[in-house]
Design an enzyme around this catalytic site. Sequence first.
Site, mmCIF file in Angstrom:
data_model
loop_
_atom_site.group_PDB
_atom_site.id
_atom_site.type_symbol
_atom_site.label_atom_id
_atom_site.label_comp_id
_atom_site.label_asym_id
_atom_site.label_seq_id
_atom_site.Cartn_x
_atom_site.Cartn_y
_atom_site.Cartn_z
ATOM 1 N N HIS A 127 6.806 -7.510 -2.326
ATOM 2 C CA HIS A 127 6.719 -6.801 -0.818
ATOM 3 C C HIS A 127 7.727 -7.468 0.109
ATOM 4 O O HIS A 127 7.521 -7.146 1.338
ATOM 5 C CB HIS A 127 5.250 -6.982 -0.449
ATOM 6 C CG HIS A 127 4.231 -6.331 -1.138
ATOM 7 N ND1 HIS A 127 4.340 -5.048 -1.548
ATOM 8 C CD2 HIS A 127 2.990 -6.497 -1.722
ATOM 9 C CE1 HIS A 127 3.294 -4.613 -2.155
ATOM 10 N NE2 HIS A 127 2.514 -5.701 -2.412
ATOM 11 N N LYS A 132 0.917 -1.314 -0.162
ATOM 12 C CA LYS A 132 0.049 -0.123 -0.017
ATOM 13 C C LYS A 132 0.949 1.227 -0.004
ATOM 14 O O LYS A 132 0.227 2.384 0.301
ATOM 15 C CB LYS A 132 -0.987 0.195 1.318
ATOM 16 C CG LYS A 132 -2.004 -1.273 1.429
ATOM 17 C CD LYS A 132 -2.298 -1.831 0.049
ATOM 18 C CE LYS A 132 -3.404 -0.829 -0.680
ATOM 19 N NZ LYS A 132 -3.868 -1.544 -1.950
ATOM 20 N N SER A 183 -4.581 2.809 4.579
ATOM 21 C CA SER A 183 -4.598 2.246 3.408
ATOM 22 C C SER A 183 -4.550 0.475 3.245
ATOM 23 O O SER A 183 -5.416 -0.035 2.960
ATOM 24 C CB SER A 183 -3.467 2.648 2.243
ATOM 25 O OG SER A 183 -3.670 2.112 1.074
#
Length: 296
Positions: free
Chosen positions: A110, A48, A140
């Site tokens: 990620h 995010k 988020s």
Amino acid sequence: AEQMKPEGRPEIFDFQGISMVNYFTDNWENVQNFHARPDDILIATYPKAGTTWVSYILDLLYFGKDMPERQTTLPIYERVPFLEFAVPVMHTGTELAEKLSTCPRLIKTHLPVQLIPKALWEQNCKVVYVARNAKDNAVSYFHFDRMNKVQPEPGDWNSYIEKFMEGKTVFGPWYDHVTGWWEKKQNYSNIHYMFYEDLIEDTGRELERLCSFLGLSTTAEERECIRGGTQFDAMKANPMANYSTIPVMDFKISPFMRKGKVGDWRNHFTVSQNEEFDEHYKQKMKNSTLVFRTQI
Ligand code: A3P
């Protein structure tokens, strides 16, 4: 590993010291042994932080001119494979990466810096890291976890923010992620560290910096075209960029392209939550030179 329950949410467990779900660890053999090529470009982020935005910018920079059909037929998550992705019925990230015929390959991850497959370092691949201030990042991520079935249930905001501070969100502590990648710059020069807030503030300037890191020469006109095409409203309306074609997300709960702003945290944090967060943040970040902006 956990079995997939089609209706249910995955369980969080500890994976090499990081909170994870099986959808990002089930293909670990192949992730660890990933065959990197010297011209691969890795887009690394804490979830995010602006991954999709920067992925789309990179895709347009490399392929926007010569492959126009790509813009209307291929969703962003197929153009830029998610390295550790392993959700049943869908292609794994490593499968998609191997099938990519583009050069360079753009690959998203990620993973915290210590879990990156060795070959990417050995091949001296370029890395674009995007970081976003902790408060907006947490907000988020909260809304994303509400709508994304491959993520654990977030619970309510009060419990979520505690979980975030404890590093119990998927991919582990935000604090260690952003500082770990920041420190990596000291012994690995092929990293361009970007901030979501800078991109919002001046996308054109950030595009220039990005091109200079990548060694790409672009005209002002080309950059302007990319800047316009990747603004929030344009990407939100673009089915190839807005994730509306992916089956695991429920946009009725929250859209992937949600707000795209700096400072939405103010609509979520209570005054006392904010004080507690700031205090904890100071402790967590006291050894780092990294500075974030929570407003612009
Ligand atoms: P919000 O939930 O705050 O709106 P990622 O791509 O890493 O999953 O990050 C998603 C976040 O980036 C979401 O933040 C999303 O709206 C925002 N985002 C995506 N594209 C954007 C753009 N072109 N401009 C600004 N924000 C964007």
